[in-house]
Design a protein around this motif. Structure first.
Motif, PDB file in Angstrom:
ATOM      1  N   ARG A   1       0.610  -1.312   0.219  1.00 39.39           N
ATOM      2  CA  ARG A   1       0.023   0.031  -0.113  1.00 39.39           C
ATOM      3  C   ARG A   1       0.796   1.193   0.000  1.00 39.39           C
ATOM      4  N   ASN A   2       1.802   1.287   0.658  1.00 44.28           N
ATOM      5  CA  ASN A   2       2.871   2.360   0.593  1.00 44.28           C
ATOM      6  C   ASN A   2       3.655   2.349  -0.572  1.00 44.28           C
ATOM      7  N   LEU A   3       3.966   1.247  -1.103  1.00 39.34           N
ATOM      8  CA  LEU A   3       4.728   1.404  -2.234  1.00 39.34           C
ATOM      9  C   LEU A   3       3.733   1.971  -3.552  1.00 39.34           C
ATOM     10  N   SER A   4       2.476   1.659  -3.458  1.00 35.10           N
ATOM     11  CA  SER A   4       1.799   2.295  -4.351  1.00 35.10           C
ATOM     12  C   SER A   4       1.370   3.888  -4.206  1.00 35.10           C
ATOM     13  N   ALA A   5       1.338   4.226  -2.768  1.00 37.05           N
ATOM     14  CA  ALA A   5       1.298   5.660  -2.652  1.00 37.05           C
ATOM     15  C   ALA A   5       2.389   6.346  -3.195  1.00 37.05           C
ATOM     16  N   THR A   6       3.746   5.683  -2.764  1.00 38.31           N
ATOM     17  CA  THR A   6       5.008   6.214  -3.288  1.00 38.31           C
ATOM     18  C   THR A   6       5.099   6.445  -4.840  1.00 38.31           C
ATOM     19  N   GLN A   7       4.943   5.295  -5.484  1.00 37.43           N
ATOM     20  CA  GLN A   7       4.663   5.225  -7.049  1.00 37.43           C
ATOM     21  C   GLN A   7       3.509   6.351  -7.746  1.00 37.43           C
ATOM     22  N   LYS A   8       2.664   6.467  -6.799  1.00 37.70           N
ATOM     23  CA  LYS A   8       1.528   7.419  -7.424  1.00 37.70           C
ATOM     24  C   LYS A   8       2.212   8.889  -7.258  1.00 37.70           C
TER      25      LYS A   8
END
Length: 304
Positions: free
Chosen positions: A65-72
């Motif tokens: 979930r944190n990786l997804s937020a970072t990628q966005k």
């Protein structure tokens, strides 16, 4: 009965041992996968377990979930950078067009027909217009370098000759500052892999900096060390502290506004970006070995 019990215990022990080893491998695989993702967020991947484990899956779900937020956030940042770069390009074009016309009209003026006072005023106007033109160009180039949109043509260049040529070009300006100029360039060729225009621009900015901050001595030394060619530019200085020396390559930084002489504070920052795009390094330090401070600037470039 005892044999059956012992066999059951052995089976259970083997089961938990295998499960433990599988979980360790799953953690190692997940850690490696996470490392690869954080090294290159453009991969847009998620971390997975090679062996199922309820608690670890909950933990990795939060990591993903944190990786997804970072990628966005990265995508949003890149889009804003591109938008800003386009705005800078448009603004630079809008400013350069009338400025170029103004400089053209200034050059068309018959200076011989002007009085001495009017001629001096025209020179001031032209100088200010040229300074503005330089600022616009540097601001645009810096935005392109920061956005990795500045292409270089890398080839083998005889760096010793380039350093001599640039030092000769600025020799009069340095001597007008009454500096003791010393060049230590080897007679044998020292080749680097770089872009000719980029090297010229880097050296030009460094020599301008020397003319601005050197007090009495300016020394250029070129040497080859292993896979790198190193240029060391040294000068004594009254104006720079060790803290200011470390800040020379920051955007818009001018150590002493009273001695900036029209400096935009972008030249050295552009020089550092250009050096890095050629897989090089450019940094400065101010040392105080005695009563005199010395500014040392190191330019390191690959030889092949």
């Amino acid at each position: 009965m005892a044999y059956i019990l012992l066999g059951a215990v052995n089976i259970i022990a083997v089961y938990f041992c295998v499960r433990y080893l599988l979980q360790r491998k799953a953690l190692r695989d997940a850690a490696q996968e996470l490392h690869e993702i954080t090294e290159d967020l453009e991969l847009n991947r998620v971390v997975k377990l090679s062996s199922p484990h309820k608690d670890l899956e909950i933990f990795l779900a939060e990591v993903n979930r944190n990786l997804s937020a970072t990628q966005k956030a990265r995508i949003l940042y890149e889009n804003k950078e591109k938008e800003l770069q386009k705005q800078i390009e448009d603004i630079s074009h809008d400013l350069r067009t009338p400025l170029t016309a103004m400089l053209g009209f200034i050059n068309m003026i018959d200076r011989e027909s002007l009085s001495g006072e009017d001629r001096e005023s025209l020179q001031v106007i032209e100088k200010k217009a040229q300074t503005l033109k330089k600022l616009i160009t540097e601001f645009y180039d810096l935005s392109r370098l920061a956005a990795d949109d500045y292409k270089l043509e890398l080839k083998q260049i005889e760096f010793g000759r380039k350093v001599r040529e640039m030092a000769l070009e600025y020799y009069t300006e340095l001597k007008n500052r009454k500096l003791d100029v010393k060049l230590d360039i080897p007679d044998i060729p020292v080749f680097v892999r770089g872009d000719d225009d980029a090297l010229e621009r880097i050296l030009s900015n460094l020599l301008q900096n020397a003319a601005r901050y050197a007090y009495s001595t300016f020394h250029i030394q070129l040497k080859a060390e292993g896979e790198r060619a190193i240029v060391l530019l040294e000068n004594d200085t009254e104006y720079l502290s060790p803290e200011e020396g470390a800040s020379l390559f920051k955007r818009f930084y001018t150590a002493d506004s009273s001695r900036s002489q029209g400096s935009t504070g972008l030249g050295l920052s552009i020089a550092r970006y250009l050096a890095e795009k050629m897989d090089g390094e450019l940094y400065a330090e101010v040392t105080e070995p005695g009563p005199v401070r010395w500014l040392k600037i190191y330019l390191k470039l690959p030889r092949r």
